[in-house]
Design a protein around this motif. Structure first.
Motif, PDB file in Angstrom:
ATOM      1  N   ARG C 190       1.329  -1.073   0.215  1.00 51.33           N
ATOM      2  CA  ARG C 190      -0.446  -0.054  -0.257  1.00 51.33           C
ATOM      3  C   ARG C 190       0.978   1.216  -0.069  1.00 51.33           C
ATOM      4  O   ARG C 190       0.540   2.402  -0.726  1.00 51.33           O
ATOM      5  CB  ARG C 190      -0.716   0.157   1.572  1.00 51.33           C
ATOM      6  N   PHE C 191       2.230   1.171   0.761  1.00 51.74           N
ATOM      7  CA  PHE C 191       2.602   2.119   0.608  1.00 51.74           C
ATOM      8  C   PHE C 191       3.838   2.806  -0.286  1.00 51.74           C
ATOM      9  O   PHE C 191       4.793   3.819  -0.231  1.00 51.74           O
ATOM     10  CB  PHE C 191       4.048   2.284   2.118  1.00 51.74           C
ATOM     11  N   ILE C 192       3.926   1.573  -1.275  1.00 54.68           N
ATOM     12  CA  ILE C 192       4.739   1.640  -2.593  1.00 54.68           C
ATOM     13  C   ILE C 192       3.342   2.658  -3.475  1.00 54.68           C
ATOM     14  O   ILE C 192       2.634   1.254  -4.049  1.00 54.68           O
ATOM     15  CB  ILE C 192       5.572   1.054  -3.508  1.00 54.68           C
ATOM     16  N   GLU C 193       4.046   3.574  -4.541  1.00 56.10           N
ATOM     17  CA  GLU C 193       2.872   3.992  -5.108  1.00 56.10           C
ATOM     18  C   GLU C 193       3.320   3.657  -6.643  1.00 56.10           C
ATOM     19  O   GLU C 193       2.221   3.165  -7.642  1.00 56.10           O
ATOM     20  CB  GLU C 193       2.975   5.498  -5.752  1.00 56.10           C
ATOM     21  N   ASP C 196       6.412  -0.486 -10.493  1.00 62.53           N
ATOM     22  CA  ASP C 196       6.987  -1.228 -11.103  1.00 62.53           C
ATOM     23  C   ASP C 196       7.808  -2.162  -9.765  1.00 62.53           C
ATOM     24  O   ASP C 196       8.207  -2.850  -8.601  1.00 62.53           O
ATOM     25  CB  ASP C 196       7.566  -0.652 -11.941  1.00 62.53           C
ATOM     26  N   ARG C 197       7.926  -0.559  -8.999  1.00 57.78           N
ATOM     27  CA  ARG C 197       8.923  -0.839  -7.652  1.00 57.78           C
ATOM     28  C   ARG C 197       8.000  -1.452  -6.312  1.00 57.78           C
ATOM     29  O   ARG C 197       8.656  -2.507  -6.451  1.00 57.78           O
ATOM     30  CB  ARG C 197       8.800   0.611  -6.894  1.00 57.78           C
ATOM     31  N   ARG C 198       6.927  -1.244  -7.314  1.00 62.58           N
ATOM     32  CA  ARG C 198       5.822  -2.287  -5.843  1.00 62.58           C
ATOM     33  C   ARG C 198       5.870  -3.459  -5.979  1.00 62.58           C
ATOM     34  O   ARG C 198       6.219  -4.975  -5.183  1.00 62.58           O
ATOM     35  CB  ARG C 198       4.748  -1.765  -5.819  1.00 62.58           C
ATOM     36  N   ALA C 199       5.801  -4.060  -7.560  1.00 61.17           N
ATOM     37  CA  ALA C 199       6.261  -5.644  -7.605  1.00 61.17           C
ATOM     38  C   ALA C 199       7.480  -6.112  -7.097  1.00 61.17           C
ATOM     39  O   ALA C 199       7.330  -7.456  -6.642  1.00 61.17           O
ATOM     40  CB  ALA C 199       5.331  -5.092  -9.272  1.00 61.17           C
ATOM     41  N   LEU C 200       8.460  -5.111  -7.812  1.00 59.19           N
ATOM     42  CA  LEU C 200       9.786  -5.422  -7.878  1.00 59.19           C
ATOM     43  C   LEU C 200      10.110  -6.287  -6.323  1.00 59.19           C
ATOM     44  O   LEU C 200      10.458  -7.290  -5.014  1.00 59.19           O
ATOM     45  CB  LEU C 200      10.401  -4.855  -7.682  1.00 59.19           C
TER      46      LEU C 200
END
Lengths: 233, 65, 290
Positions: C190-193, C196-200
């Motif tokens: 939830r805290f990463i918008e 791409d970065r969230r998935a990684l």
């Protein structure tokens, strides 16, 4: 005449340079290290109040209290360690040099380990004074238990700190991710330290130390494998 | 079921507490249906609630932005 | 493989001298676990392909999901009837033991979901795809819902049998840590918008947490050194086994339905995020674009 081509430095040399850079940074901004030390001292003092300054309970729980103090301090140190890289996009600069992500991981993790390890030694006389503990097994086993425990905190700590540093609510996120993961290593470290303080009649210390060493191998291997993916963009 | 033998005294005391009129405590827990009903209700409510939340959050084809 | 064997031996031999019930590690065990992991990851990959195929090539997606949930609901009703009225009360624990028919299947299925999460995390690092990422998100959420429910039921069951809501039993501690760890995973998502970065990053965290869990289990067991409370199907009376199995399959169908629905939600969300035009300012958009 072509200009001399700059060779990228090797892995170990890159690690050493980065580690030196981190330690130099800590040394130049001594206020941060000082704050960390006083934070740890305040934690130990608060634990004493929480336990009603009961000498017997404090003595028995000293190992656990030490590791909690170190854990809380390490969260601050780890968060700070990547926050400084955010200024002027320093981490991107390092990666463009190019330094391998794995070298960055090892340097960061080693730097933080040294910091927490030194803190552990600093807290020892304080614990003797406040909690009336005795270093029954001597400083050697304490050094080993402390070092192995610190290694197990910092490897996953660096990975999570690099992640949390770029997320919203990073101050909440780092402990939320780190604490559950560290439970097994902390349990073993607490057991080992308690044996160092209270004596080891059953000769169990060695096996607990081996256990922490096993966790260290797992955490460091995983961090070494996964960290480059964390900072790639 | 090994650990149960260690719990036997507790179980006996409990059985005696819960059924004071029983002539002899048998070591078996009697009653406790309240716990059972509550557990089943809780499970079904949670799963149903989660199902409803999934339905509410379903992706909608038209986006009015 | 010899390296893994040595590592496992170090870990397993490293318990305290008085620890009981430590199984020796054989090469066969390690091979079995390694093969199971690889096959499981391949299986999840296959399931994702199957979902995609049904979604794209047929119009049966909704029907299949409704069918899964419907079968799950019917089986749950049957299982509840069997568990509440048909099965005899336990010899020792009496009627309270009926909680087991919900408690154990819930946790089994939560573990299945979390294994799927692990497989998706690994798959994402091998080959990034929004589908794996979405299924990872779905599996973590479903797993936490079912796991929390199961642990809560365990506490309710503990009250009449042990006299307390919570004991510091290894299994309970490990379950609690598991829930907190995956709650952290969901919070991270939830805290990463940036998708791409969230998935990684969530893949990295998913792998770390999943690898940590068996370790938690061993460590806590040695730390507490309490007798175990084993309940494998072979030690359970047949009359108790039937409702347990029915309930396990009921929740498995519900899990599959939930997973699929949640996966669709996550996937649609990803597509919205990715489709956002570049002119729109978002908080986590990367500053530098080549």
């Amino acid at each position: 005449m072509s200009p001399p081509v700059r060779q990228p430095v090797g892995f170990f040399r890159a690690t050493a340079i980065l580690l030196r850079k981190d330690l130099l940074l800590e040394w130049r901004t001594r206020a941060r290290v000082n704050a960390l030390v006083f934070f740890a001292l305040a934690t130990l003092l608060l634990f004493a109040f929480a336990l009603d300054a009961n000498r017997n309970i404090m003595q028995a729980a000293a190992g656990g209290l030490l590791w909690l103090g170190l854990l809380f301090s390490s969260v601050l140190a780890l968060g700070e360690s990547f926050r400084v890289e955010n200024e002027n996009a320093a981490l991107d600069g390092i990666r463009l040099v190019p330094a391998s992500g794995r070298a960055i991981f090892i340097a960061k993790a080693l730097g933080n380990t040294l910091l927490i390890y030194a803190l552990g030694w600093l807290l020892l006389p304080v614990m003797v004074a406040l909690y009336d503990i005795h270093l029954t097994l001597g400083p050697g086993p304490y050094a080993i238990a402390l070092l192995l425990g610190c290694l197990s905190i910092t490897a996953p700590g660096v990975v999570f700190s690099a992640i949390a540093n770029n997320a919203r609510a990073r101050d909440v996120l780092l402990p939320l991710l780190l604490f559950p993961l560290l439970v097994p290593a902390l349990l073993a470290s607490v057991k080992a330290t308690t044996l160092v303080f209270g004596g080891d009649p059953m000769d169990q210390l060695r096996s607990w130390l081996w256990l922490v060493a096993g966790f260290d191998v797992i955490y460091w291997a995983l961090g070494f494998l996964l960290f480059p993916r964390v900072i790639e963009d | 079921m090994h650990g149960l033998t260690d719990l036997l005294p507790t179980l006996l005391a409990q059985a005696a507490n819960q059924a004071p009129s029983a002539p002899l405590p048998t070591g078996r827990i009697t009653g406790g249906w309240g716990y059972v009903w509550f557990s089943y209700a809780l499970t079904f409510l949670t799963l149903a609630g989660y199902g409803v939340s999934l339905w509410v959050r379903r992706p909608r084809p038209t986006k009015d932005v | 493989m010899p390296g893994m064997q040595t590592l496992a031996r170090v870990l397993l031999a490293a318990g305290p001298a008085d620890a009981e019930h430590i199984q020796p590690v054989t090469t066969g065990m390690i091979v079995k676990y390694a093969v199971t992991t690889v096959v499981g990851i391949a299986l999840v990959w296959g399931v994702i392909r199957l979902f995609g195929w049904i979604e794209e090539k047929t119009r049966a997606s909704f029907g299949v999901r409704a069918g899964l949930i419907g079968i799950g609901v019917i089986l749950t009703a049957v299982g509840a009837y069997l568990g509440l009225f048909w099965a005899p009360p336990d010899r020792m624990m009496g009627d309270v033991q009926r909680i087991m028919y919900c408690h154990v299947p819930l946790l089994w299925n939560a573990l299945i979901a979390l294994c799927i999460n692990f497989a998706c995390s690994v798959l994402y690092l091998i080959k990034p795809s929004w589908k794996t990422d979405s299924l990872a998100e779905a599996a973590a959420e479903t797993g936490v819902v079912m796991g929390a429910n199961g642990v809560l039921l365990g506490a309710i069951w503990a009250k009449p049998t042990w006299g307390v809501w919570w004991t510091w039993d290894p299994r309970l501690i490990a379950a609690a840590i598991m829930l907190i760890a995956y709650a952290g995973y969901l919070a991270l998502r939830r805290f990463i918008e940036d998708p791409d970065r969230r998935a990684l990053w969530s893949s990295v965290v998913g792998i770390l947490v999943a690898v940590d869990l068996p370790v938690v289990w061993f460590a806590v067991r040695w730390f507490r050194s309490i007798h175990q409370f084993q309940s494998s199907p072979s030690t359970v009376d047949p009359a108790l086994r039937v409702p347990l199995r029915v309930m396990a399959f009921a929740f498995l169908f519900l899990l599959m339905g939930f997973l699929w629905q949640r996966y669709r939600i996550a996937l649609a969300h990803r597509k919205d995020e990715v489709a956002l035009p570049d002119a729109l300012p978002t908080t986590a958009r990367r500053e530098v674009t080549p």
